[in-house]
Design a protein around this motif. Sequence first.
Motif, PDB file in Angstrom:
ATOM      1  N   UNK A  69      -1.194  -1.925  -5.247  1.00 56.92           N
ATOM      2  CA  UNK A  69      -1.664  -0.807  -6.058  1.00 56.92           C
ATOM      3  C   UNK A  69      -1.821   0.424  -5.171  1.00 56.92           C
ATOM      4  N   UNK A  70      -1.828   1.572  -5.828  1.00 53.50           N
ATOM      5  CA  UNK A  70      -1.969   2.845  -5.107  1.00 53.50           C
ATOM      6  C   UNK A  70      -2.514   3.887  -6.068  1.00 53.50           C
ATOM      7  N   UNK A  71      -3.148   4.919  -5.519  1.00 49.72           N
ATOM      8  CA  UNK A  71      -3.609   6.023  -6.361  1.00 49.72           C
ATOM      9  C   UNK A  71      -3.592   7.331  -5.594  1.00 49.72           C
ATOM     10  N   UNK A  72      -3.535   8.417  -6.372  1.00 51.15           N
ATOM     11  CA  UNK A  72      -3.462   9.763  -5.824  1.00 51.15           C
ATOM     12  C   UNK A  72      -4.288  10.696  -6.703  1.00 51.15           C
ATOM     13  N   UNK A  73      -4.946  11.670  -6.086  1.00 50.18           N
ATOM     14  CA  UNK A  73      -5.740  12.635  -6.845  1.00 50.18           C
ATOM     15  C   UNK A  73      -4.835  13.728  -7.405  1.00 50.18           C
ATOM     16  N   UNK A  74      -5.377  14.500  -8.337  1.00 52.47           N
ATOM     17  CA  UNK A  74      -4.625  15.627  -8.899  1.00 52.47           C
ATOM     18  C   UNK A  74      -4.245  16.631  -7.820  1.00 52.47           C
ATOM     19  N   UNK A  75      -5.037  16.724  -6.769  1.00 53.35           N
ATOM     20  CA  UNK A  75      -4.760  17.662  -5.685  1.00 53.35           C
ATOM     21  C   UNK A  75      -3.769  17.160  -4.647  1.00 53.35           C
ATOM     22  N   UNK A  76      -3.311  15.906  -4.792  1.00 53.62           N
ATOM     23  CA  UNK A  76      -2.304  15.386  -3.878  1.00 53.62           C
ATOM     24  C   UNK A  76      -2.838  14.558  -2.722  1.00 53.62           C
ATOM     25  N   UNK A  77      -4.075  14.065  -2.825  1.00 53.64           N
ATOM     26  CA  UNK A  77      -4.608  13.179  -1.787  1.00 53.64           C
ATOM     27  C   UNK A  77      -4.299  11.736  -2.172  1.00 53.64           C
ATOM     28  N   UNK A  78      -3.490  11.062  -1.367  1.00 57.68           N
ATOM     29  CA  UNK A  78      -3.149   9.663  -1.589  1.00 57.68           C
ATOM     30  C   UNK A  78      -4.347   8.848  -1.099  1.00 57.68           C
ATOM     31  N   UNK A  79      -5.130   8.371  -2.045  1.00 57.37           N
ATOM     32  CA  UNK A  79      -6.417   7.763  -1.718  1.00 57.37           C
ATOM     33  C   UNK A  79      -6.280   6.327  -1.247  1.00 57.37           C
ATOM     34  N   UNK A  80      -5.567   5.496  -1.999  1.00 59.71           N
ATOM     35  CA  UNK A  80      -5.455   4.072  -1.654  1.00 59.71           C
ATOM     36  C   UNK A  80      -4.020   3.604  -1.789  1.00 59.71           C
ATOM     37  N   UNK A  81      -3.631   2.709  -0.889  1.00 59.11           N
ATOM     38  CA  UNK A  81      -2.336   2.033  -0.934  1.00 59.11           C
ATOM     39  C   UNK A  81      -2.546   0.664  -0.299  1.00 59.11           C
ATOM     40  N   UNK A  82      -2.506  -0.379  -1.119  1.00 60.60           N
ATOM     41  CA  UNK A  82      -2.738  -1.726  -0.623  1.00 60.60           C
ATOM     42  C   UNK A  82      -1.720  -2.685  -1.216  1.00 60.60           C
ATOM     43  N   UNK A  83      -1.193  -3.556  -0.365  1.00 64.34           N
ATOM     44  CA  UNK A  83      -0.228  -4.572  -0.764  1.00 64.34           C
ATOM     45  C   UNK A  83      -0.797  -5.939  -0.391  1.00 64.34           C
ATOM     46  N   UNK A  84      -0.695  -6.867  -1.321  1.00 59.42           N
ATOM     47  CA  UNK A  84      -1.182  -8.231  -1.127  1.00 59.42           C
ATOM     48  C   UNK A  84      -0.678  -8.761   0.212  1.00 59.42           C
ATOM     49  N   UNK A  85      -1.539  -9.477   0.923  1.00 60.51           N
ATOM     50  CA  UNK A  85      -1.178  -9.956   2.266  1.00 60.51           C
ATOM     51  C   UNK A  85       0.044 -10.880   2.268  1.00 60.51           C
ATOM     52  N   UNK A  86       0.330 -11.556   1.192  1.00 66.53           N
ATOM     53  CA  UNK A  86       1.506 -12.443   1.139  1.00 66.53           C
ATOM     54  C   UNK A  86       2.792 -11.709   0.776  1.00 66.53           C
ATOM     55  N   UNK A  87       2.695 -10.418   0.452  1.00 67.72           N
ATOM     56  CA  UNK A  87       3.861  -9.649   0.021  1.00 67.72           C
ATOM     57  C   UNK A  87       4.153  -8.457   0.926  1.00 67.72           C
ATOM     58  N   UNK A 113      -1.400  14.508   1.096  1.00 65.15           N
ATOM     59  CA  UNK A 113      -2.128  14.172   2.311  1.00 65.15           C
ATOM     60  C   UNK A 113      -2.671  12.755   2.176  1.00 65.15           C
ATOM     61  N   UNK A 114      -2.887  12.123   3.309  1.00 65.63           N
ATOM     62  CA  UNK A 114      -3.420  10.768   3.339  1.00 65.63           C
ATOM     63  C   UNK A 114      -4.179  10.578   4.645  1.00 65.63           C
ATOM     64  N   UNK A 115      -5.262   9.811   4.581  1.00 65.11           N
ATOM     65  CA  UNK A 115      -5.968   9.388   5.790  1.00 65.11           C
ATOM     66  C   UNK A 115      -5.507   7.955   6.050  1.00 65.11           C
ATOM     67  N   UNK A 116      -4.489   7.805   6.860  1.00 63.94           N
ATOM     68  CA  UNK A 116      -3.849   6.509   7.087  1.00 63.94           C
ATOM     69  C   UNK A 116      -4.584   5.719   8.159  1.00 63.94           C
ATOM     70  N   UNK A 117      -4.757   4.447   7.895  1.00 68.31           N
ATOM     71  CA  UNK A 117      -5.351   3.554   8.892  1.00 68.31           C
ATOM     72  C   UNK A 117      -4.394   3.401  10.076  1.00 68.31           C
ATOM     73  N   UNK A 118      -4.902   2.833  11.142  1.00 62.91           N
ATOM     74  CA  UNK A 118      -4.039   2.520  12.290  1.00 62.91           C
ATOM     75  C   UNK A 118      -2.889   1.637  11.816  1.00 62.91           C
ATOM     76  N   UNK A 119      -3.197   0.677  10.966  1.00 66.02           N
ATOM     77  CA  UNK A 119      -2.209  -0.266  10.459  1.00 66.02           C
ATOM     78  C   UNK A 119      -1.146   0.419   9.616  1.00 66.02           C
ATOM     79  N   UNK A 120      -1.554   1.380   8.785  1.00 59.26           N
ATOM     80  CA  UNK A 120      -0.628   2.035   7.853  1.00 59.26           C
ATOM     81  C   UNK A 120       0.136   3.208   8.465  1.00 59.26           C
ATOM     82  N   UNK A 121      -0.324   3.715   9.584  1.00 60.28           N
ATOM     83  CA  UNK A 121       0.311   4.895  10.188  1.00 60.28           C
ATOM     84  C   UNK A 121       1.820   4.724  10.377  1.00 60.28           C
ATOM     85  N   UNK A 122       2.328   3.617  10.935  1.00 53.96           N
ATOM     86  CA  UNK A 122       3.784   3.486  11.107  1.00 53.96           C
ATOM     87  C   UNK A 122       4.555   3.556   9.781  1.00 53.96           C
ATOM     88  N   UNK A 123       3.992   2.977   8.722  1.00 53.65           N
ATOM     89  CA  UNK A 123       4.633   3.056   7.405  1.00 53.65           C
ATOM     90  C   UNK A 123       4.783   4.512   6.968  1.00 53.65           C
TER      91      UNK A 123
END
Length: 164
Positions: A69-87, A113-123
């Motif tokens: 799942x993922x979501x974004x605000x009306x202003x363009x902030x990508x708030x969450x992006x998460x993928x199941x650990x098995x996928x 814009x997004x505040x990416x975790x260390x894990x998500x930064x390469x993506x």
Amino acid sequence: MKIRRYQAGDGKGTYDLFYETVQRINCQDYSPEQLAVWAKPVGNQEDWHQSLAKNYAVVMERNHQLVGFADITEGGYLDRLYVHHLYQGQGIAKRLVAELEKWASQQGVTEITVAASITAKPFFLKNGYCQVSQQQVEREGQLLTNYLMKKPVNRNETKQTPST
């Protein structure tokens, strides 16, 4: 696999996926103490639901199972992006972000814009986002590193309705 809009009944499933992903995937880059303040066992389900419902939020299902799942605000902030650990590594995050970017373009957003975790930064780097700065976010006495990143929105997207 199909992408559809987030619905009220998706609250528990998205929270469980978020919690499990943080605990199983982000543990490679964050300490147990940091993970404990980032993702806690289920809290107020209504607060979680409202935080997703106020944004443009989408979920991806495979055989009626929530896989991302993922979501974004009306202003363009990508708030969450998460993928199941098995996928992980199956293109799910890329498809979810493409859906958010398409929606943002249709709304006239010029930059995401997004505040990416260390894990998500390469993506995000691989998908055209540029690092603006490194940040330290304090949560309950724990410092969590993330990266403010941005990407201009492609204004040449064709207008069409979101996937259902």
